[in-house]
Design a protein around this motif. Structure first.
Motif, PDB file in Angstrom:
ATOM      1  N   ASP A 185      38.774  46.165 135.337  1.00  0.00           N
ATOM      2  CA  ASP A 185      40.239  46.180 135.349  1.00  0.00           C
ATOM      3  C   ASP A 185      40.804  45.344 134.192  1.00  0.00           C
ATOM      4  N   TRP A 197      40.484  47.373 131.110  1.00  0.00           N
ATOM      5  CA  TRP A 197      41.556  48.372 131.036  1.00  0.00           C
ATOM      6  C   TRP A 197      42.837  47.743 130.507  1.00  0.00           C
ATOM      7  N   ARG A 251      44.784  48.745 127.014  1.00  0.00           N
ATOM      8  CA  ARG A 251      46.155  49.265 126.970  1.00  0.00           C
ATOM      9  C   ARG A 251      47.066  48.389 126.126  1.00  0.00           C
ATOM     10  N   ARG A 258      44.551  53.301 135.905  1.00  0.00           N
ATOM     11  CA  ARG A 258      43.451  53.274 134.944  1.00  0.00           C
ATOM     12  C   ARG A 258      43.095  54.663 134.444  1.00  0.00           C
ATOM     13  N   GLY A 295      44.629  56.019 131.018  1.00  0.00           N
ATOM     14  CA  GLY A 295      44.312  55.399 129.731  1.00  0.00           C
ATOM     15  C   GLY A 295      43.934  56.416 128.679  1.00  0.00           C
TER      16      GLY A 295
END
Length: 398
Positions: A110, A113, A117, A187, A190
């Motif tokens: 996480d 991710w 981003r 997620r 992405g």
């Protein structure tokens, strides 16, 4: 940007170290009290001086409107994998949040991710690095308690760096990361692997073509980071080597200590001093193991973080150069085109605006990164100095 903001000569900040050179930890250029210099009278007074500055930084931290902590790591075992989940607690007074406090659970993927981003959304801002996914050399087990704690601290630092950033802290992706109980659906949105490969290919193509008009300030930045990266990598290898050699030293002490106890049992006249030596060796083992733990949990991660951070800054500069190269290509095409240049003029205008924003973002983050880097490394090495003093004071009393 002035030369003062982007110094090229690092001789005053870092040691010139080669991997095979002997360690030299004190500069030969410090002024002494006899020369009228302002250097503190002792290592401990230097430590106290910097501790006061660190306390001022902590006071500033208490005034933040977005506070994030990472704690309570838990091991999860499934039929497919074993992973660690961390609790992320957020306290805030910002109006864009619906509540003043949030608590969510996040795993390492996480955090990956979120960082991905942030880099996609702000390509010319410097996003603090995450700890590496795989175990660093010297760490035996990634589910070892010491390793988990070291990673937790690194994840906590990452989120605190992001939450303190004037731009990144207002990202919608950070908002989702801190507040959404279920992150999986977010997620999946992405960017794909192929888009990242495409960006890399474009960056390589532009580097081969060459950049004609890079401003001097960005060339100075590039040279600074290249030299800093080389030097901090050498320091990283040295700190890990010191920790490794101290582990070997403790192992030898542990093998040596029992020998004196056995010897004491065989030599009645020497029994008391031999038992004293055995006790001394045992206490030295305890103090050295504590010192090794500090090095492994504090100094080694702090230095290694800036090895990764230097790579991050290089990647940001490559992305800035790619934007600049796009602008140059289109501008040259516009100069050669005789008919219907309007659409191309509009595209060149958009690229010029994008380049200006990229330059402004990087220049602001560059100063912020330098200030943070110097503060973090100073704090780590001053703290290590204090621990060294305490360690040698203790072993002298043994």
């Amino acid at each position: 940007m002035s030369g003062q903001a982007v110094p090229v000569d690092l001789s005053g900040h870092m040691l010139d170290l080669e991997e095979d050179e002997d360690l030299e930890v004190f500069s030969k250029h410090h002024s002494s009290a006899a020369d009228g210099g302002s250097m503190p009278n002792s290592p401990s007074s230097m430590v106290n001086q910097y501790r006061l500055e660190d306390e001022e930084d902590e006071l500033v931290d208490t005034m933040k409107d977005l506070l994030v902590t990472v704690d309570q790591p838990e091991s999860h075992v499934t039929a497919i994998e074993t992973f660690i989940v961390y609790r992320v607690v957020t306290k805030t007074t910002r109006s864009e949040f619906d509540s003043s406090e949030y608590e969510v659970r996040r795993r390492y993927q996480d955090f990956l991710w979120l960082r991905g981003r942030l880099e996609d959304s702000y390509p010319t801002l410097i996003v603090n690095p995450l700890p590496e996914k795989f175990v660093m050399k010297g760490m035996v087990d990634r589910f070892n308690d010491d390793f988990i704690e070291t990673r937790r601290k690194a994840l906590d630092r990452f989120l605190n760096k992001v939450s303190a950033h004037p731009v990144l802290s207002h990202s919608q992706h950070l908002h989702v990361f801190l507040t959404a109980q279920d992150l999986l659906s977010h997620r999946k949105q992405g960017p794909g692997f192929l888009s990242r490969v495409g960006e890399t290919v474009r960056a390589v193509a532009h580097s081969v073509r060459g950049l004609k008009g890079r401003p001097e300030e960005f060339t100075l930045m590039h040279d600074y980071v290249e030299e800093f990266s080389s030097k901090i990598s050498s320091v990283d290898k040295i700190t890990q080597r010191i920790a490794k050699e101290q582990r070997e030293y403790v192992d030898e002490l542990k093998r040596c200590g029992p020998t004196y106890s056995l010897w004491a049992a065989l030599e009645e006249d020497l029994a008391e001093p031999l038992r004293g030596v055995a006790g001394c060796v045992e206490r030295c083992c305890v103090e050295t193991e504590e010192h090794i733990q500090y090095l492994s949990e504090v100094l080694v991660p702090a230095v290694h973080e800036y090895v990764l951070s230097a790579d991050t800054v290089k990647a940001v500069m490559r992305r800035r150069d790619t934007i600049h190269a796009d602008y140059e290509v289109k501008n040259e095409a516009l100069a050669l085109r005789k008919d219907e240049p309007q659409a191309l003029e509009e595209e060149v205008g958009r690229l010029a605006e994008r380049l200006e924003l990229a330059n402004s973002a990087l220049k602001g983050d560059w100063c912020r990164w330098q200030e943070g880097m110097r503060g973090d490394l100073r704090s780590a090495f001053v703290s290590a100095t204090e621990k060294n003093i305490q360690y040698y004071e203790k072993v002298q009393l043994v």
